[in-house]
Scaffold this motif. Structure first.
Motif, PDB file in Angstrom:
ATOM      1  N   VAL A 762       0.722  -1.100  -0.105  1.00 20.59           N
ATOM      2  CA  VAL A 762      -0.145  -0.364   0.149  1.00 20.59           C
ATOM      3  C   VAL A 762       1.178   1.409   0.137  1.00 20.59           C
ATOM      4  N   GLU A 763       0.479   2.678  -0.739  1.00 20.11           N
ATOM      5  CA  GLU A 763       1.184   3.727  -0.951  1.00 20.11           C
ATOM      6  C   GLU A 763       0.098   4.326  -0.880  1.00 20.11           C
ATOM      7  N   ASN A 764       0.483   5.467   0.013  1.00 17.17           N
ATOM      8  CA  ASN A 764       0.279   6.807  -0.412  1.00 17.17           C
ATOM      9  C   ASN A 764      -0.585   6.977   0.890  1.00 17.17           C
ATOM     10  N   PHE A 765      -0.324   6.187   1.842  1.00 15.97           N
ATOM     11  CA  PHE A 765      -0.712   6.731   3.632  1.00 15.97           C
ATOM     12  C   PHE A 765      -0.279   8.071   3.864  1.00 15.97           C
ATOM     13  N   ILE A 766      -1.883   8.138   4.165  1.00 18.18           N
ATOM     14  CA  ILE A 766      -1.513  10.135   5.060  1.00 18.18           C
ATOM     15  C   ILE A 766      -0.911  10.254   6.017  1.00 18.18           C
ATOM     16  N   GLY A 767       0.089  11.533   5.838  1.00 18.13           N
ATOM     17  CA  GLY A 767       0.360  11.717   7.300  1.00 18.13           C
ATOM     18  C   GLY A 767       0.530  13.472   7.516  1.00 18.13           C
ATOM     19  N   GLU A 768       1.433  13.854   8.191  1.00 20.68           N
ATOM     20  CA  GLU A 768       1.300  15.948   8.288  1.00 20.68           C
ATOM     21  C   GLU A 768       2.675  16.231   7.798  1.00 20.68           C
ATOM     22  N   SER A 769       2.358  17.219   6.805  1.00 24.57           N
ATOM     23  CA  SER A 769       3.700  18.066   6.942  1.00 24.57           C
ATOM     24  C   SER A 769       3.276  19.513   7.163  1.00 24.57           C
ATOM     25  N   ILE A 770       4.189  20.122   7.448  1.00 22.60           N
ATOM     26  CA  ILE A 770       4.474  21.873   8.340  1.00 22.60           C
ATOM     27  C   ILE A 770       4.874  22.813   7.052  1.00 22.60           C
ATOM     28  N   PRO A 842      -2.306  17.468   5.102  1.00 24.29           N
ATOM     29  CA  PRO A 842      -2.111  15.920   4.793  1.00 24.29           C
ATOM     30  C   PRO A 842      -1.264  15.719   3.582  1.00 24.29           C
ATOM     31  N   VAL A 843      -0.384  15.386   3.538  1.00 29.94           N
ATOM     32  CA  VAL A 843      -0.009  15.146   2.836  1.00 29.94           C
ATOM     33  C   VAL A 843       0.318  13.334   2.463  1.00 29.94           C
ATOM     34  N   ASN A 844       0.660  12.995   1.170  1.00 28.29           N
ATOM     35  CA  ASN A 844       0.561  11.060   1.021  1.00 28.29           C
ATOM     36  C   ASN A 844       1.882  11.415   0.844  1.00 28.29           C
ATOM     37  N   PHE A 845       2.917   9.933   2.372  1.00 26.15           N
ATOM     38  CA  PHE A 845       3.748  10.397   2.509  1.00 26.15           C
ATOM     39  C   PHE A 845       4.652   8.491   2.845  1.00 26.15           C
ATOM     40  N   GLU A 846       3.443   7.789   2.957  1.00 28.35           N
ATOM     41  CA  GLU A 846       3.740   6.030   3.728  1.00 28.35           C
ATOM     42  C   GLU A 846       3.569   5.511   3.060  1.00 28.35           C
ATOM     43  N   GLU A 847       4.808   3.872   2.754  1.00 33.66           N
ATOM     44  CA  GLU A 847       4.013   3.451   2.214  1.00 33.66           C
ATOM     45  C   GLU A 847       4.309   2.610   3.360  1.00 33.66           C
ATOM     46  N   SER A 848       3.204   0.799   2.986  1.00 34.95           N
ATOM     47  CA  SER A 848       3.328  -0.366   4.507  1.00 34.95           C
ATOM     48  C   SER A 848       2.910  -1.596   3.295  1.00 34.95           C
ATOM     49  N   GLY A 877       2.106  -6.992   9.272  1.00 35.03           N
ATOM     50  CA  GLY A 877       2.579  -5.354   8.588  1.00 35.03           C
ATOM     51  C   GLY A 877       3.893  -5.482   9.009  1.00 35.03           C
ATOM     52  N   ASP A 878       4.005  -4.184   8.541  1.00 30.30           N
ATOM     53  CA  ASP A 878       6.087  -3.509   9.327  1.00 30.30           C
ATOM     54  C   ASP A 878       4.802  -2.158   9.676  1.00 30.30           C
ATOM     55  N   THR A 879       4.018  -1.680  10.694  1.00 33.35           N
ATOM     56  CA  THR A 879       3.535  -0.835  10.525  1.00 33.35           C
ATOM     57  C   THR A 879       2.935  -0.765  11.953  1.00 33.35           C
ATOM     58  N   ARG A 880       3.723  -1.335  12.723  1.00 30.24           N
ATOM     59  CA  ARG A 880       3.692  -1.911  13.967  1.00 30.24           C
ATOM     60  C   ARG A 880       3.404  -0.636  15.243  1.00 30.24           C
ATOM     61  N   PHE A 890       3.525   6.349  12.731  1.00 34.80           N
ATOM     62  CA  PHE A 890       2.681   6.414  11.594  1.00 34.80           C
ATOM     63  C   PHE A 890       1.861   4.479  12.072  1.00 34.80           C
ATOM     64  N   VAL A 891       0.936   4.365  12.190  1.00 33.95           N
ATOM     65  CA  VAL A 891       0.631   3.080  11.746  1.00 33.95           C
ATOM     66  C   VAL A 891      -0.923   2.745  11.280  1.00 33.95           C
TER      67      VAL A 891
END
Length: 998
Positions: A762-770, A842-848, A877-880, A890-891
């Motif tokens: 999975v790509e494009n998980f959402i996180g935060e950017s300043i 909010p930005v797309n930045f994580e993969e899992s 998964g790799d998001t523990r 990020f989880v």
């Protein structure tokens, strides 16, 4: 369209299942079982009719075997007879599916570790709206099971299905009269006994039924399903509202110079087994107990009309309505910790938890509260489906629906409410941990007395939400020959979503009335015995005595005191629609509105062939979809900036002629496109042994809170600017590359064993950017960005904001914007540049990567009537979450192993089913009350349910159902199992009823 025998017809069934074909499709698309070749002449056939539980699981198994890709299903035992009284409770029996519960009833589903917002729900192939407002999760409690004929869970992507489900696409199927010609009817009466309620009716009624008939030589059909249910229930909750976590080096020995001092830390000395510097420890913020009573009413109905206009044209019109409303009353008691006078003993690290935590000599209140609120959720859907078999090879379909889901408050006190009271007689407070229930033990300066109770703060929240979906599809199927076919089509979807809320909050937690003002409204009560099923519930040290009261009565008394001048009205901007502060407000402070317009085109090719003399199927599809997003949000507006001293700059609200803050809508737009291919291959390696390979790409759109169009700022700024937040409609959807491999051995009419491996990248998980130093829409001149500040810096020789503030006040009193008398320096447009802000986006930045195994065994013991279903899912998964890391992480919430066991007996008019569902501990999310950060885990949970049916004559069935009959409880905890956040008791539920069928 032709009916091909054997594997050819099974192929066509698979295409229909993959499409999730809408109601009214011709006989080929509706076929559930392969059509056998005609028997030899003069053969005597013996018909074996399978009914009941075994028929249900056999139909579901046939759908699984004939599907393209990985799919599981549940079928009704008979018309209007679904296996469970709640769809979510049935879905949890499917391999890879877990559920969350609300008020002791299944609500939302997680599939292969992906939570409810990652699973798309369709009704007869049509995307259904939700009333969440901010996310896309569907609450299955809104749909009664009685009108449902089956549910399909598609775990791999299909080009011809609506997009939105990374975890799965869940299709709910309802009855169609032309599929089962002739008069049919089922009516059921059920009495529900919920043992959890203390104040509601001990037995509540339910009635449901489905009526179906066909006319005019089976060319006209009508079906009507209905359900009306009422249930009273109770939920008992012990809780810790937040655990504050610190490195072991943090303490509150202010001025000692030892370690780091922070509020909430524990002293260095006087603690038993104090955590070491390398440990992480957590202290409780609030311990409390709550007893809640719920009344739930649910009405469901569906009317379906079908017309077989000609042998090649069929029309279906259906209307579905669902209404679910509940009211809640509750009372609670709690003790707040102020982190002084601490005495404690601790478990060993590295994550240390208190065994006992005590604060002595810190005067504080013993808080008690009450609430009265409720919600009403409605959903209605009107659909039209047309099928035209143009030739025996070409079939065309048009499908349209207009569906709406709404959420409204169902109480004059809003969707959520609490009115707090306080008694300032608490002299010491102790929290005792180790059992599932946290123990609150307080010492008072005297006996608990109603005359000591005073009115404190209150919160009233009102929320509304509405989602409307208009969706149209034009599709076709063309058979090249007996071995291959192609599906094609276009789909247009428009989704309008709105959520709005307001909060009226009186922060008068120190109290506003005088002792004795409300004493006559207090009712002495005890919580003794309320938590008898929870570990620690019988601990004699737990405080149980408290007062209950009516929120409405105490609010009315306080309003009278306000009107007489004996009590001051709370100084808050919005006193609610009642004007007193004791009600919600329809002047919404948050209002999000989003429109998504999607245009999709798809093609799906299917080939049936022999590979090494074994029957095989190949499917390949691709879906291209363009989405335009327009989002608006109501945000407060500001007219300027005032420098009020030191490093404090305040944004000044823009107000109208009545002094109310002006709010305006701001707009943001975005767009994206996605190409979603899928390839499926299956082969019967040997007789009844099927190998299946699937690869697909699926997507889930961001939640509405992340793509909101509003730009909000924090009203307190600093000398270098401010901070704010903005949504991002340009967010890309989550995308998942899915791989599945499975082996399935169908060794009997109702028996099979399967093992499957799945992987989701999975790509494009959402996180935060300043984004630093950004301009904002309000054009706020900053007095520290202009020439007066520059002159002050030059004169003082320092950048210290406090020094320069004083210099400007003392030397530039005659300049515009400088109010020396009141000590305020205002920014001036044209002289001072506008303030800039560090904006959180909010930005797309994580993969899992999520992968795992699914195992299932379904077995019928010959003609004995006995059988079982056993399945298990192991997901990783790799998001523990790293509990030793105090930073935000990020989880992916919801990831857990699960297992089911169902044993059944179905013979001689007797049906018995017992089911056990287990889910391992899982991370449900990040964030805890009062403290913001911190993980929230749900402990492992197993529940036993059972049902028994007895056929009385040809038309009557008597039944008994037991839900959670071992009275299991739920535990929620933080970084360690000893850090309990909630311990919840919901009790057992028993249903007794009678069903008539024709």
């Amino acid at each position: 369209m032709k009916h091909y025998p054997g594997a050819r017809n099974r192929l066509a069934s698979a295409i229909a299942v993959a499409l999730g074909i809408a109601p009214g499709m011709h006989a080929l698309a509706q076929s559930e079982e392969p059509t056998a070749p005609p028997p030899p002449a003069n053969t005597v056939l013996e018909e074996v009719v399978v009914t009941g539980v075994r028929a249900s699981i056999q139909r579901a198994m046939d759908q699984k075997r004939d599907a393209a890709g990985v799919m599981d299903a549940i079928s009704a035992q008979d018309l209007g007879v679904f296996p469970d009284t709640n769809l979510a409770e049935s879905l949890q029996r499917i391999t890879g599916v877990s559920i969350s519960r609300e008020r002791g009833e299944g609500a939302e589903v997680t599939v292969r570790g992906f939570g409810p917002e990652f699973n798309l729900v369709t009704l007869n192939g049509r995307q259904m709206p939700t009333q969440s407002g901010i996310n896309r999760s569907f609450d299955f409690a809104n749909i009664a099971a009685e009108g449902v004929s089956g549910v399909q869970v598609f775990k791999t992507g299909k080009a011809d299905m609506p997009t939105g489900g990374i975890g799965s696409t869940i299709n709910i199927q309802t009855a169609r009269p032309l599929e089962a010609p002739g008069p049919r009817a089922t009516v059921a009466l059920r009495a529900v006994h919920d043992t959890s309620t203390e104040e509601g009716d001990s037995i509540t009624p339910e009635i449901s039924g489905i009526l179906s008939n066909t006319f005019a030589d089976d060319r006209l059909g009508v079906a009507l399903s209905f359900s009306s249910q009422e249930r009273d229930s109770g939920v008992q909750t012990g809780r810790v509202d937040g655990w504050r976590s610190f490195p072991g080096s943090v303490n509150n020995d202010w001025g000692s110079g030892i370690g780091t001092q922070e509020w909430g830390g524990i002293p260095v000395n006087g603690q038993e087994n104090r955590p070491g510097d390398d440990d992480i420890y957590s202290v409780p913020q609030v311990i409390g107990y709550e007893l809640a009573e719920f009344n739930r009413e649910r009405i469901n109905g569906q009317l379906t009309l079908q017309w077989q206009a000609t042998d090649s044209v069929r029309a279906t019109v259906d209307y579905t309505y669902a209404q679910h409303e509940f009211t809640r009353t509750f009372s609670n008691m709690s003790g707040w910790f102020n982190f002084g006078g601490q005495e404690s003993s601790w478990t060993d690290g590295p994550v240390a938890s208190p065994r006992v935590y005590t604060e002595v000599g810190v005067a504080n209140d013993l808080a008690m509260g009450a609430g009265l609120d409720g919600e009403e959720e409605t959903m209605d859907s009107l659909g039209l489906n047309l099928i035209w078999d143009v030739t025996d090879r070409l079939s065309l379909e048009f499908d349209y629906h207009d569906s709406t889901a709404e959420l409204q408050p169902n109480s004059r006190f809003g969707n959520s409410s609490v009115l707090g009271l306080a008694s300032y007689t608490r002299t010491s407070t102790t929290g005792i941990f180790g059992a599932d229930l946290p123990i609150l033990d307080v010492a008072l300066s005297g006996p608990l007395d109603a005359n000591d109770m005073i009115v404190a703060g209150s919160v009233f929240t009102q929320e509304v939400a509405e989602m409307n979906i208009e969706q149209a599809k034009f599709a076709g199927t063309f058979d090249f020959n007996e071995m291959s076919s192609i599906n094609f089509g276009v789909q247009v979807t428009e989704v309008d979503n709105r959520s709005a809320e307001s909060t009226v909050q009186r922060d008068t937690w120190g109290g506003v009335t005088q002792p004795g003002d409300i004493a006559d409204l207090m009712n002495p009560a005890s919580m003794a015995g309320a938590f008898d099923a929870i570990s620690g519930g019988s601990d004699p040290r737990r405080d149980s005595d408290y007062f209950t009261f009516s929120l409405a009565d105490v609010a009315a008394r306080t309003e009278d005191l306000q009107a007489s001048g004996a009590v001051d009205v709370a100084p808050i901007p919005d006193l609610g629609d009642c004007g007193t502060g004791f009600c919600p407000s329809s002047n919404y402070s948050v209002d999000r509105r989003t429109r998504e317009e999607a245009l999709a085109a798809f093609v799906h090719y299917h080939l049936a062939f022999d590979l090494f003399d074994r029957p095989a199927n190949f499917h390949a599809g691709i879906r291209y979809e363009e989405t335009d997003v327009s989002s608006q949000a109501l945000v407060p507006t500001y007219s300027g900036l005032d420098w009020v001293g030191g490093n404090e700059f305040v944004a000044i609200a823009a107000v109208d002629e009545n002094g109310n803050q002006i709010r305006d809508f701001t707009d943001l737009d975005g767009s994206y496109d996605n190409t979603l291919p899928n390839i499926d291959f299956d082969i019967e390696l040997i007789q009844d042994l099927v190998m299946r390979l699937s690869w697909s790409k699926t997507m889930t759109r961001p939640n509405y809170q992340d793509i909101q169009g509003g730009f909000t700022i924090d009203t307190l700024l600093r000398v270098d600017g401010g901070t704010g937040r903005v949504g991002n409609p340009e967010l890309l959807p989550f995308e998942s590359n899915n791989f599945d491999f499975s082996l399935e051995w169908y060794y009997g009419d109702s028996s099979y064993i399967s093992a499957g491996y799945f992987r989701k990248d999975v790509e494009n998980f959402i996180g935060e950017s300043i984004q630093e130093n950004q301009a904002v829409p309000f054009d706020l001149p900053h007095p520290a960005f202009g020439p007066l500040y520059d002159q002050a810096v030059a004169a003082t020789g320092t950048s210290d904001s406090g020094v320069n503030y004083g210099y400007i006040i003392n030397n530039f009193g005659d300049q515009p914007g400088v109010d020396a008398a009141n000590g305020v320096i205002s920014g001036v447009a044209g002289r001072d540049p506008n303030a800039t802000f560090d904006v959180t986006v909010p930005v797309n930045f994580e993969e899992s990567v999520i992968d795992g195994w699914e195992l299932a065994w379904q077995h019928a013991l010959g003609d004995t009537g006995f059988g079982w279903i056993v399945n298990a899912t192991f997901a990783d998964g790799d998001t523990r979450h790293n509990d030793l890391n105090l930073t935000q992480q990020f989880v992916l919430p919801g990831l857990s192993d699960s297992a089911n066991f169902i044993g059944y007996y179905d013979k001689n008019g007797i049906q018995v089913r017992i089911a056990y569902n287990w889910r391992d501990a899982y991370l449900s999310g990040l964030g805890q009350p009062n403290v913001g950060v911190g993980p929230t885990y749900v402990d492992e949970y197993g529940q036993w349910d059972a049902s028994a049916f007895y056929e009385w004559g040809d038309n009557w069935i008597v039944f008994l159902e037991a839900v959670n009959f071992t009275n299991e409880t739920v535990k929620v905890f933080g970084r360690d199992e000893d850090q309990v956040l909630q311990a919840v008791q919901t009790g057992e539920r028993y249903n007794f009823g009678v069903r008539w069928k024709y």
